[in-house]
Enzyme design. Structure first.
Site, mmCIF file in Angstrom:
data_model
loop_
_atom_site.group_PDB
_atom_site.id
_atom_site.type_symbol
_atom_site.label_atom_id
_atom_site.label_comp_id
_atom_site.label_asym_id
_atom_site.label_seq_id
_atom_site.Cartn_x
_atom_site.Cartn_y
_atom_site.Cartn_z
ATOM 1 N N SER A 191 0.858 -1.185 0.000
ATOM 2 C CA SER A 191 0.000 0.000 0.000
ATOM 3 C C SER A 191 0.892 1.232 0.000
ATOM 4 C CB SER A 191 -0.879 0.004 1.260
ATOM 5 O OG SER A 191 -1.483 1.270 1.470
ATOM 6 N N TYR A 196 -2.451 -1.085 10.581
ATOM 7 C CA TYR A 196 -2.405 -1.329 9.139
ATOM 8 C C TYR A 196 -1.129 -0.747 8.535
ATOM 9 C CZ TYR A 196 -3.730 -1.099 4.189
ATOM 10 O OH TYR A 196 -3.756 -1.218 2.814
#
Length: 255
Positions: A143, A156
């Site tokens: 990401s 995350y």
């Protein structure tokens, strides 16, 4: 077709980015193991769509937060489709919470899927390649948040930062065996995980103001990058992260 004769396993491929990656790899000639945790109907739908492309596919359930399940997934995939050549570690989760409200359960859930699951799935895949004396491709779905801070998503962001270092370290360790390891870092993509954002015009407009290309990405955008990394065209690339974000990372301004 660039992937004819190859077999791929794509984790979390019953929907979203994983589904698009599985379909693209099949369109490029690969047989595909579809992995799912909790969407069997969607997984079977992807299997049927791959069959229409003339490729073989099977759906296998596994909870990748457990090492034994990750190991079983690889073993079952080999049993049902034969030796594997490509692993796409796409499955991932996130939890939205202020830092002071993050529970141990939420923390463990994110880390167990995004890091532990990737680690042991990859380890089992590598053991399979070494046992069969074959090269292979590992593609990790990271990401932009391996680089970009993401307030209220600390676990995350930590998991994606860890995945970045895992990619770089394994690229060096596995290179002598002809195994490449690379990551894709998507930005804002139109997937079910972003449904709340897509339904909030104000937040969506603020996000688009940060994206130079002025649109969110689609799963197909990411699937094209995965297909490239899985192909022979990327044989001399390892330890890299390809950012696919419409320019978001270097233009982002937290409001």
């Amino acid at each position: 077709m660039r992937l004819t004769g190859k077999t791929a396993l794509v984790t979390g491929s019953s929907q979203g980015i994983g589904e698009a990656v599985a379909l693209r790899l099949a369109a490029d000639g690969a047989d595909v193991v579809i992995h799912y945790r909790s969407h069997p109907e969607s997984a079977q739908d992807v299997v049927k769509r791959i069959a229409t492309l003339g490729r073989r596919a099977v759906a296998i359930q596994a909870d990748l937060s457990r090492a034994a399940e990750a190991q079983r997934l690889i073993a079952d995939g080999v049993t049902r489709l034969g030796p594997l050549d490509i692993l796409v570690n796409n499955a991932g989760v996130e939890k939205h919470a202020d830092f002071w409200d993050v529970s141990e359960g939420d923390y463990d859930f994110v880390m167990d899927v995004n890091l532990k699951g990737v680690f042991f799935t990859t380890q089992t895949f590598v053991r399979h390649l070494l046992a069969t004396k074959r090269p292979g491709k590992i593609i990790n779905m990271s990401s932009v948040h391996e680089e970009l801070p993401f307030p209220r998503f600390t676990p995350y962001s930590m998991s994606k930062g860890g995945l970045k270092m895992m990619t770089r370290t394994l690229a060096i360790e596995l290179a002598p065996f002809g195994i490449t390891v690379n990551s894709i870092a998507p930005g804002a993509i139109e997937t079910p995980i972003n449904r709340t954002l897509l339904n909030n015009p104000e937040k969506l407009r603020a996000l688009l103001d940060n994206i130079p290309l002025k649109r969110m990405g689609t799963p197909v955008d990411i699937a094209g990058v995965a297909a490239f990394l899985a192909s022979g065209d990327a044989d001399y690339i390892t330890g890299a992260t390809i950012v696919a974000d419409g320019g978001l990372l270097w233009n982002y301004d937290e409001q």
